[in-house]
Design a protein around this motif. Structure first.
Motif, PDB file in Angstrom:
ATOM      1  N   THR A  40       1.242  -0.817   0.011  1.00  0.00           N
ATOM      2  CA  THR A  40      -0.020  -0.475  -0.517  1.00  0.00           C
ATOM      3  C   THR A  40       0.456   1.127  -0.140  1.00  0.00           C
ATOM      4  O   THR A  40       0.196   2.342  -0.510  1.00  0.00           O
ATOM      5  N   ARG A 271     -10.286   0.342  -2.132  1.00  0.00           N
ATOM      6  CA  ARG A 271      -9.310  -0.076  -2.849  1.00  0.00           C
ATOM      7  C   ARG A 271      -8.703   1.090  -3.957  1.00  0.00           C
ATOM      8  O   ARG A 271     -10.122   2.108  -3.538  1.00  0.00           O
ATOM      9  N   GLY A 349      -4.373  -1.151  -4.883  1.00  0.00           N
ATOM     10  CA  GLY A 349      -3.937  -1.027  -3.352  1.00  0.00           C
ATOM     11  C   GLY A 349      -5.271  -1.160  -3.019  1.00  0.00           C
ATOM     12  O   GLY A 349      -6.240  -1.400  -3.157  1.00  0.00           O
ATOM     13  N   SER A 350      -5.260  -1.415  -1.610  1.00  0.00           N
ATOM     14  CA  SER A 350      -5.888  -1.584  -0.686  1.00  0.00           C
ATOM     15  C   SER A 350      -5.826  -0.440   0.599  1.00  0.00           C
ATOM     16  O   SER A 350      -5.528  -1.008   1.189  1.00  0.00           O
ATOM     17  N   ARG A 351      -6.572   0.334   1.046  1.00  0.00           N
ATOM     18  CA  ARG A 351      -6.872   1.536   2.277  1.00  0.00           C
ATOM     19  C   ARG A 351      -7.606   0.896   3.457  1.00  0.00           C
ATOM     20  O   ARG A 351      -8.657   1.003   3.264  1.00  0.00           O
TER      21      ARG A 351
END
Length: 412
Positions: A40, A271, A349-351
């Motif tokens: 991330t 995401r 990516g994933s927050r």
């Protein structure tokens, strides 16, 4: 191998924690399944925010909700099959986005944001990462007068917290960024934030400084974390590491490790995608540009002009669906002369985010020697160094640089 503290997760948050602990004389092992800054922390817009006192809130107006529901807002997307499991979390997110609670958020978040630039400067000076950083703030563009009016409404609160926001004309915006095309009606320059040319490079350079302080960076699987007597053990490529303390800074993967120990927190992911482009001709950017109503950011990076998308609500491991990238690329090409894509596939990516939009920083409930630093949502790169300093204060038992109470896991 024995050490004082195991830090799980070598993103910007975990790396910053490891550095802060090592600076205080603790022996530290930083563990990740990949290299530092490769998840991330690699794929964001590279902002060191000082001005994000307003959160990325849940839409409150009927029109805004309909725009998201009907996919008319390029800044948001969702997977239908993910929504049933997200409803309780999204309802809590909606409640936390009420106007009165936004003011509480601003007060709490400013206690961290006031330290973000200086703490990055401190770590970058010590590690030799200064060449990645640039001043100049960031420029927010608005396509409609209504959008610009909404931004103006933030100015009084910004001034209250000592921030500099200046409305600029189209002509002034083009003087700042000559390669932009005048497809917007107005702009605001926020001068306080800094930005970087490679957030992954910054994280890697920070991590490379850890061995100089006596720490280690090892490859390992955080899911092997286990109790070992009164402490903790995790398996790495160099063998098992044992320590009385463990810090979980695993971002979107945190709950994979925490749930087996009975630590249940309402962490979900937002995401996002990015793609790099070669600029056409001599076109260039000096700072990040947010097309607020277009739902994307373009920013100069080492790999080219990076376009980052807004939010996608989907399962963390669900198949990619970069429709927002395709939509916003059209808008971005109208604003800036983007050339061809520089990569074969978009990055995703994933927050990690909690519904109240605040991170958890502090002790894990019911688990002696376990500490948490997770849920930094859209501000992970910004908040990494100040999170490291705050958590190190708490672990050392000294007066914290920031009141940690609003970030306690027990609030849930």
């Amino acid at each position: 191998m024995k050490t004082d503290t195991i830090v799980l997760g070598a993103g910007i948050v975990g790396t910053s924690i490891a550095l802060n602990l090592a600076e205080r004389g603790r022996s530290v092992v930083l563990v990740d399944r990949r290299g530092p800054g490769e998840e991330t922390s690699y794929g964001n817009a590279g902002l060191v925010e000082r001005a994000s006192i307003y959160p990325t809130a849940f839409p409150r107006s009927v029109k805004a909700l309909l725009d998201v529901a009907l996919r008319r807002n390029p800044g948001a997307n969702y997977h239908w099959n993910a929504l049933p499991g997200l409803i309780p979390w999204m309802f809590a997110y909606w409640r936390a986005s009420a106007p009165a609670r936004i003011l509480d958020y601003a007060r709490v978040m400013d206690s961290l944001l006031v330290h973000t630039v200086t703490e990055h400067q401190r770590l970058s000076a010590a590690s030799g990462a200064g060449h990645f950083f640039r001043e100049g703030g960031w420029l927010k563009l608005y396509r409609t007068e209504g959008g610009l009016a909404s931004e103006r409404a933030e100015f009084p609160l910004a001034r209250h917290y000592g921030l500099t926001a200046r409305e600029v004309s189209i002509h002034e915006a083009l003087e700042l960024e000559p390669s932009l095309r005048p497809v917007f009606t107005g702009a605001v320059l926020w001068s306080d934030p800094h930005s970087v040319s490679s957030p992954g490079g910054v994280t890697q350079t920070y991590a490379a400084h850890l061995p100089q302080l006596g720490g280690q960076v090892l490859r390992g699987d955080a899911r092997t974390l286990a109790r070992f007597g009164e402490g903790w053990s995790v398996k790495t490529e160099e063998g098992a590491v044992e320590a009385p303390n463990v810090v979980v800074a695993l971002g979107p993967w945190a709950m994979d490790v925490l749930r087996p120990f009975g630590v249940n927190l309402p962490l979900q992911v937002k995401r996002g995608y990015h793609m790099h482009y070669r600029p056409e001709g001599n076109a260039s950017l000096a700072r990040p540009i947010l097309d607020e109503e277009g739902g994307y950011v373009i920013t100069p990076m080492q790999g080219g002009i990076r376009l980052t998308t807004g939010v996608e609500f989907a399962g963390r491991d669900a198949p990619r669906s970069p429709v927002q990238l395709d939509q916003t690329e059209i808008l971005a090409r109208g604003l800036f002369p983007l050339g061809p894509r520089a990569e074969a596939e978009p990055w995703m990516g994933s927050r990690p985010a909690f519904p109240d939009m605040l991170p958890v920083i502090g002790a894990a409930p019911g688990q002696k020697g376990m500490w948490l630093a997770i849920g930094h949502q859209h501000l992970g790169f910004t908040l990494g160094p100040i999170t490291g300093r705050l958590l190190a204060d708490m672990m050392d038992g000294v007066t914290p640089v920031v009141d940690p109470a609003p970030f306690a896991a027990t609030r849930f």
